[in-house]
Design an enzyme around this catalytic site. Structure first.
Site, mmCIF file in Angstrom:
data_model
loop_
_atom_site.group_PDB
_atom_site.id
_atom_site.type_symbol
_atom_site.label_atom_id
_atom_site.label_comp_id
_atom_site.label_asym_id
_atom_site.label_seq_id
_atom_site.Cartn_x
_atom_site.Cartn_y
_atom_site.Cartn_z
ATOM 1 N N GLU A 183 4.460 -4.680 -3.319
ATOM 2 C CA GLU A 183 5.414 -3.851 -2.565
ATOM 3 C C GLU A 183 6.330 -4.709 -1.691
ATOM 4 O O GLU A 183 6.350 -4.586 -0.466
ATOM 5 C CB GLU A 183 4.668 -2.817 -1.720
ATOM 6 C CG GLU A 183 3.914 -1.810 -2.572
ATOM 7 C CD GLU A 183 3.371 -0.623 -1.781
ATOM 8 O OE1 GLU A 183 3.171 -0.748 -0.571
ATOM 9 O OE2 GLU A 183 3.160 0.436 -2.387
ATOM 10 N N GLU A 377 0.202 1.471 -9.216
ATOM 11 C CA GLU A 377 -0.481 2.258 -8.183
ATOM 12 C C GLU A 377 0.007 3.692 -8.257
ATOM 13 O O GLU A 377 1.211 3.929 -8.382
ATOM 14 C CB GLU A 377 -0.180 1.753 -6.759
ATOM 15 C CG GLU A 377 -0.863 0.477 -6.371
ATOM 16 C CD GLU A 377 -0.614 0.101 -4.910
ATOM 17 O OE1 GLU A 377 -0.465 0.997 -4.055
ATOM 18 O OE2 GLU A 377 -0.555 -1.108 -4.628
#
Ligand code: P53
Length: 477
Positions: A183, A377
């Site tokens: 991320e 995810e």
């Protein structure tokens, strides 16, 4: 329901984790203290995550969930056996930088740390489970923050390059899928979690954030270069905290604002995937008086070393308005600014549930980058209730079912997807809150927010559900 499978036969079904959220053993095997080891549960956590750290030592007044986490460090064999029982084709995990270089700037790596991951990879490969490895998932050695200021400092580029190169050389026969930074766009939203940055009063935050972003982007390109040289058959990707931003209304101001917020995140991936700074970012820098310090070879390096695939997390879409009244009702509980979308229900933690948003996000990313995607995810954080030795988590099954249906639609739309790893296939520590009770797993872990509990593992109903999904390669869910 039975359906024709849209999933390619080599589709990588699995689960995703991060070292600091499951390993524990925070000072064992020579491991050094990491940034995440300084994040307690409770209200302090978010303040520190955003850059307000006051001490480089854990305080006896707080509870630090990463220190023991779910003790995967000692229980990985048992846990991997359970993943194998579900039929996992891959397992996403991260390496704790401070197990390899405890301070981050040593001349030679820590053998005990390297050996630990060798053991984990061997255990996965024993079951034909492909490791998918994130080189840096939030945790960086505290020493690097204390001494250099974390990613504010250009010196991080070479330290990261050395760390990544050490991993490629050591694991070249075991790991084929890599990701450079988890991320990466989180750096803007939670700078201490994302990049080990602590702020002092009076600092020009924007300037520092984007300079740090440049350092990570250069480091990422260097890792791509090294990976391609050392492991030619490997694939190395970037990783975006994704989720399309919707305009609250058709007012062009709302539409434009939604585009701006999307681009704030896409900026990172544009550089990693296309290899250059986009015009809209250059304009943002001009408008905000930001001048990025670059070295002579940076632009060429970025251009020549783009990623092989686009990894991303998707939990929900976002929604934005320019109407001050609507903006005043911004939802809490997520690192990204978002107003309530009246068409969506939210999780117990206030995260909107939007399966179709996954299809939209997949199509958006594929249209933009024309590279294979990897959904690394996704999942529902929820409170689970133990009934005897059973957990009936129908809500989680419903969430997953909805998202699998939309993933199948995206595949039908022509989007290339390498695989899907749901977040936290075994309950682990929440990154955002530090809680244990925000559970994502197919496997329950008997551990409470305050660290009490036996740590025993229990299969939830969703365990059997996911096993069937994998067995049927997505034709049954
Ligand atoms: P949790 C929000 C806040 C912090 C990390 O989040 C986040 C997000 C969501 O985009 O990102 C990822 O545990 C992250 C994982 C994390 C997961 O979301 O707060 O890559 O480490 O656990 C879920 O519920």
């Amino acid at each position: 329901a039975q359906r024709k499978s849209s999933f390619p036969s080599d589709f990588l079904w699995g689960g995703a984790t991060a070292a600091n959220q499951l390993e524990g053993a925070y000072l064992e095997g020579g491991k050094g203290l990491t940034t995440v080891d300084l994040l307690p549960t409770g209200p302090e956590r978010m303040k520190i995550a955003m850059g307000a750290l006051s001490s480089f030592e854990p305080s006896p007044e707080h509870f630090y969930p990463s220190h023991e986490a779910i003790d995967f460090y000692h229980r990985y064999k048992e846990d991997i056996a359970l993943f194998a029982e579900m039929g996992f084709k891959c397992f996403r995990m991260s390496i704790a930088w401070s197990r390899i270089f405890p301070n981050g700037d040593e001349a030679t790596p820590n053998e005990a740390g390297l050996q630990f991951y060798d053991d984990v990879f061997d255990e996965l490969l024993k079951y034909n489970i492909e490791p998918v490895v994130t080189i840096c998932h939030f945790d960086i050695p505290v020493h690097l923050v204390k001494t250099y200021g974390g990613w504010k400092n250009r010196v991080m580029v070479e330290l990261y390059e050395k760390y990544a190169t050490t991993l490629f050389k050591r694991y070249k026969n075991k790991v084929k899928y890599w990701m450079t930074f988890n991320e990466i766009n989180m750096l803007l939203h939670l700078p201490f979690i994302g990049a080990g940055m602590v702020f002092e009063a009076g600092e020009d935050k924007n300037k520092i954030l984007y300079q740090a972003a440049h350092h990570e982007l250069v480091a990422s390109a260097l890792a791509v270069k090294a990976c391609h040289e050392i492991i030619p058959e490997a694939k190395i990707g970037c990783m975006l905290a994704a989720g399309a931003v919707y305009p609250y209304t058709s007012n062009p101001d709302d539409v434009w604002r939604a585009m701006e917020l999307d681009r704030e995140n896409f900026f990172f991936i544009d550089v990693q995937s296309k290899g250059y700074y986009p015009g809209y970012t250059k304009r943002f820098f001009r408008d905000h008086g930001i001048e990025i310090k670059m070295e002579a070879q940076d632009e060429q390096l970025l251009r020549e070393n783009t990623v092989d695939y686009i990894g991303f997390s998707y939990y929900s879409s976002r929604c934005i308005s320019t109407d001050p009244e609507i903006l005043s009702q911004m939802t809490e509980g997520n690192a990204f600014p978002s107003v309530e979308n009246p068409y969506l229900k939210a999780s117990e933690w206030g995260w909107p549930i939007d399966p179709k948003g996954l299809r939209i996000t997949c199509n958006q990313l594929y249209d933009r980058y024309n590279k294979p995607l990897f959904i690394v995810e996704n999942g529902l954080g929820a409170v689970d209730t133990l009934e005897g030795e059973e957990i009936h988590d129908q809500y989680r099954i419903d969430y997953l079912r909805g998202h699998f249906a939309e993933m199948a639609e995206a595949l039908e739309d022509g989007v290339e997807i390498l695989g899907y790893t749901s977040w936290g296939p075994i309950d682990l520590v929440s990154a955002g809150t530090g809680e244990m009770k925000k559970r994502y797993g197919y496997i329950y872990v008997d551990r409470n927010n305050d660290g009490t509990g036996s740590l025993r593992r229990i299969k939830k109903d969703s365990f059997h559900f996911y096993k069937k999904v994998i067995e049927s390669n997505g034709s049954e869910f």
